[in-house]
Design a protein around this motif. Structure first.
Motif, mmCIF file in Angstrom:
data_model
loop_
_atom_site.group_PDB
_atom_site.id
_atom_site.type_symbol
_atom_site.label_atom_id
_atom_site.label_comp_id
_atom_site.label_asym_id
_atom_site.label_seq_id
_atom_site.Cartn_x
_atom_site.Cartn_y
_atom_site.Cartn_z
ATOM 1 N N MET A 1 -33.028 16.400 155.593
ATOM 2 C CA MET A 1 -33.942 16.850 154.543
ATOM 3 C C MET A 1 -33.539 16.223 153.207
ATOM 4 O O MET A 1 -32.393 16.337 152.793
ATOM 5 N N ARG A 2 -34.482 15.557 152.553
ATOM 6 C CA ARG A 2 -34.202 14.988 151.240
ATOM 7 C C ARG A 2 -34.441 16.037 150.158
ATOM 8 O O ARG A 2 -35.299 16.910 150.292
ATOM 9 N N ALA A 109 -45.274 19.713 153.326
ATOM 10 C CA ALA A 109 -44.071 18.884 153.368
ATOM 11 C C ALA A 109 -43.095 19.211 152.246
ATOM 12 O O ALA A 109 -41.921 18.844 152.327
ATOM 13 N N MET A 161 -37.920 18.233 150.594
ATOM 14 C CA MET A 161 -38.860 17.510 151.444
ATOM 15 C C MET A 161 -38.592 17.893 152.892
ATOM 16 O O MET A 161 -37.623 17.436 153.499
ATOM 17 N N ARG A 163 -40.369 17.239 155.479
ATOM 18 C CA ARG A 163 -40.641 16.097 156.360
ATOM 19 C C ARG A 163 -40.559 14.810 155.554
ATOM 20 O O ARG A 163 -40.638 14.835 154.321
ATOM 21 N N ASP A 164 -40.444 13.705 156.255
ATOM 22 C CA ASP A 164 -40.437 12.397 155.608
ATOM 23 C C ASP A 164 -41.806 12.137 154.986
ATOM 24 O O ASP A 164 -42.834 12.248 155.663
ATOM 25 N N LEU A 165 -41.834 11.806 153.702
ATOM 26 C CA LEU A 165 -43.103 11.585 153.012
ATOM 27 C C LEU A 165 -43.609 10.158 153.167
ATOM 28 O O LEU A 165 -44.791 9.896 152.941
ATOM 29 N N GLY A 166 -42.708 9.248 153.508
ATOM 30 C CA GLY A 166 -43.099 7.847 153.508
ATOM 31 C C GLY A 166 -43.177 7.338 152.076
ATOM 32 O O GLY A 166 -43.176 8.111 151.110
ATOM 33 N N GLU A 170 -44.060 9.599 148.516
ATOM 34 C CA GLU A 170 -43.065 9.715 147.444
ATOM 35 C C GLU A 170 -43.609 9.155 146.132
ATOM 36 O O GLU A 170 -43.371 9.724 145.061
ATOM 37 N N LYS A 202 -33.344 11.419 142.820
ATOM 38 C CA LYS A 202 -33.886 11.422 144.176
ATOM 39 C C LYS A 202 -32.814 11.548 145.253
ATOM 40 O O LYS A 202 -33.130 11.553 146.442
ATOM 41 N N ASP A 203 -31.566 11.647 144.849
ATOM 42 C CA ASP A 203 -30.470 11.691 145.825
ATOM 43 C C ASP A 203 -29.612 12.939 145.646
ATOM 44 O O ASP A 203 -28.386 12.885 145.730
#
Length: 214
Positions: A1-2, A109, A161, A163-166, A170, A202-203
């Protein structure tokens, strides 16, 4: 999860309508502490995401934040999203009253936390005259005071996030966050309140989130 860590710095005073005490409207507090609800941040960001996406891609077919062309007889209201091929905004933010909607959007998401106050500069207070909007005149003897969070205050919150947003998702989220900062948060924007600057890390991490919000 980001996890994105989002900092909101106030460039002007910010009013969040909290408890009313006599003629004084306080700012929102929880356990005595000033905060910004994640639901408010999410709502403003979603509105800007709708505007960005459908401004770029032509006809607007998602009205989850309300039809801007409403009239007094037919007020603006929430409508089902008409994008049957998959609305990227609904995919990110979900929809209200979800049991009536496409099951694809039952699990949005994104999750927004509340935003906590890091740099506390107290509150300011302004006195206003109540206006009779139907007559366009002031109401005699109807003074009230409104408290606001002063410029220079800093809030911090997180976007999870699920799920992966792609890359496209993002970019849409980041653009909507900065656009929302230009639009402003809270009440009284027509009076110059709620102007902010947004910074995004973002990290970030769940551990960092627990540290800040605890």
């Amino acid at each position: 999860m980001r996890v994105w860590e989002v900092e909101i710095e106030l460039l002007s005073d910010l009013h969040t309508a909290g408890e009313r005490k006599g003629s004084v409207i306080d700012v929102l507090r929880r356990d005595g502490k000033v905060y910004l609800p994640g639901s408010h941040i999410k709502g403003v960001v979603r509105t800007e995401a709708e505007r960005i996406w459908f401004g770029k891609n032509g006809k607007r077919i998602c009205w989850v934040t309300g039809d801007p062309y409403g009239t007094e007889k037919e007020p603006a209201g929430i409508k089902p999203c008409e994008d049957r091929s998959g609305c990227p905004v609904c995919e990110l933010f979900g929809v209200p009253e979800q049991e009536r909607w496409d099951e694809r959007y039952l699990d949005p998401a994104l999750r927004f936390t509340d935003f906590v106050l890091l740099r506390d500069k107290g509150v300011s207070e302004r006195t206003h005259v109540m206006i009779l909007r139907d007559k366009g005149s002031k109401r005699e003897g109807a003074l009230f005071s409104e408290r606001a969070i002063p410029r220079g205050s800093i809030f911090r919150g997180f976007i999870l996030m699920i799920r992966d947003l792609g890359g496209g998702g993002e970019r849409l989220l980041e653009g909507a966050l900065h656009s929302a900062a230009d639009y402003g948060f809270g009440g009284g924007r027509s009076r110059g309140l709620g102007w902010v600057r947004v910074r995004i890390d973002k990290d970030s991490s769940i551990g960092r989130m627990k540290e800040v919000l605890s």
